[in-house]
Write a protein that holds these residues in place. Structure first.
Motif, mmCIF file in Angstrom:
data_model
loop_
_atom_site.group_PDB
_atom_site.id
_atom_site.type_symbol
_atom_site.label_atom_id
_atom_site.label_comp_id
_atom_site.label_asym_id
_atom_site.label_seq_id
_atom_site.Cartn_x
_atom_site.Cartn_y
_atom_site.Cartn_z
ATOM 1 N N ALA A 1 -7.678 -23.535 19.201
ATOM 2 C CA ALA A 1 -7.914 -22.321 18.407
ATOM 3 C C ALA A 1 -8.091 -21.125 19.336
ATOM 4 N N ALA A 2 -8.829 -21.315 20.432
ATOM 5 C CA ALA A 2 -9.015 -20.236 21.407
ATOM 6 C C ALA A 2 -7.689 -19.856 22.066
ATOM 7 N N ALA A 3 -6.880 -20.862 22.411
ATOM 8 C CA ALA A 3 -5.576 -20.586 23.022
ATOM 9 C C ALA A 3 -4.665 -19.840 22.045
ATOM 10 N N GLY A 4 -4.692 -20.247 20.788
ATOM 11 C CA GLY A 4 -3.892 -19.560 19.777
ATOM 12 C C GLY A 4 -4.350 -18.129 19.571
ATOM 13 N N TRP A 5 -5.662 -17.929 19.532
ATOM 14 C CA TRP A 5 -6.221 -16.578 19.375
ATOM 15 C C TRP A 5 -5.794 -15.696 20.546
ATOM 16 N N TRP A 6 -5.896 -16.250 21.741
ATOM 17 C CA TRP A 6 -5.514 -15.494 22.940
ATOM 18 C C TRP A 6 -4.037 -15.117 22.873
ATOM 19 N N LEU A 7 -3.176 -16.102 22.569
ATOM 20 C CA LEU A 7 -1.740 -15.847 22.491
ATOM 21 C C LEU A 7 -1.416 -14.871 21.364
ATOM 22 N N GLY A 8 -2.054 -15.058 20.219
ATOM 23 C CA GLY A 8 -1.830 -14.144 19.102
ATOM 24 C C GLY A 8 -2.236 -12.722 19.430
ATOM 25 N N GLY A 9 -3.318 -12.562 20.171
ATOM 26 C CA GLY A 9 -3.745 -11.216 20.593
ATOM 27 C C GLY A 9 -2.720 -10.585 21.503
ATOM 28 N N ARG A 10 -2.063 -11.377 22.308
ATOM 29 C CA ARG A 10 -1.037 -10.847 23.221
ATOM 30 C C ARG A 10 0.232 -10.497 22.457
ATOM 31 N N LEU A 11 0.566 -11.315 21.449
ATOM 32 C CA LEU A 11 1.771 -11.078 20.670
ATOM 33 C C LEU A 11 1.592 -9.944 19.667
ATOM 34 N N GLY A 12 0.337 -9.829 19.146
ATOM 35 C CA GLY A 12 0.053 -8.794 18.131
ATOM 36 C C GLY A 12 -0.151 -7.492 18.790
#
Length: 129
Positions: free
Chosen positions: A118-129
């Motif tokens: 979940a943390a990895a997804g949040w981090w990646l999503g923040g970079r993509l968003g």
């Protein structure tokens, strides 16, 4: 009226998520077998990553989040896709079979792996968003 209140989005997402969960679990059972609940583990870990990714993208301060998108994805699709009840029952079954290490491993990997993904997804999503 139901869609406007958000319940329709939850129903639609839940139906799609439930079908995806069964498809992933059954596919893994055919490929790997059923001695360990691999399907539930993969479903729950991938759901943890995907909800982190969705949160990182949709809840970004720079992005105008639509409540419908979050309701559809988080409460509906991923809520229907992930399955804590199956995790609990399968872990209990492993425990009752005397497979204590497998039961403990299932809970540990699911919980800690879920948080990490979940943390990895949040981090990646923040970079993509």
């Amino acid at each position: 009226m139901i869609v406007a209140s958000g319940l329709g989005w939850v129903m639609l997402g839940g139906a799609l998520g439930g079908v995806a969960r069964v498809a992933v679990s059954n596919t893994l059972a055919r490929w790997i077998g059923t001695a360990f609940p691999w399907g539930t583990l993969v479903v729950n870990l991938s759901a943890a990553f995907l909800i982190g990714l969705a949160a990182g993208i949709l809840l970004s301060p720079d992005l105008s989040t639509t409540p419908q998108a979050w309701t559809l994805l988080a409460a509906g699709l991923l809520g229907g896709y992930s399955t804590v009840s199956s995790l609990s029952l399968q872990t209990l079954s492993l425990w009752q079979e005397g497979r204590l290490l497998a039961a403990i491993s299932n809970m540990t990997i699911s919980c800690l792996g879920g948080i990490a993904l979940a943390a990895a997804g949040w981090w990646l999503g923040g970079r993509l968003g």
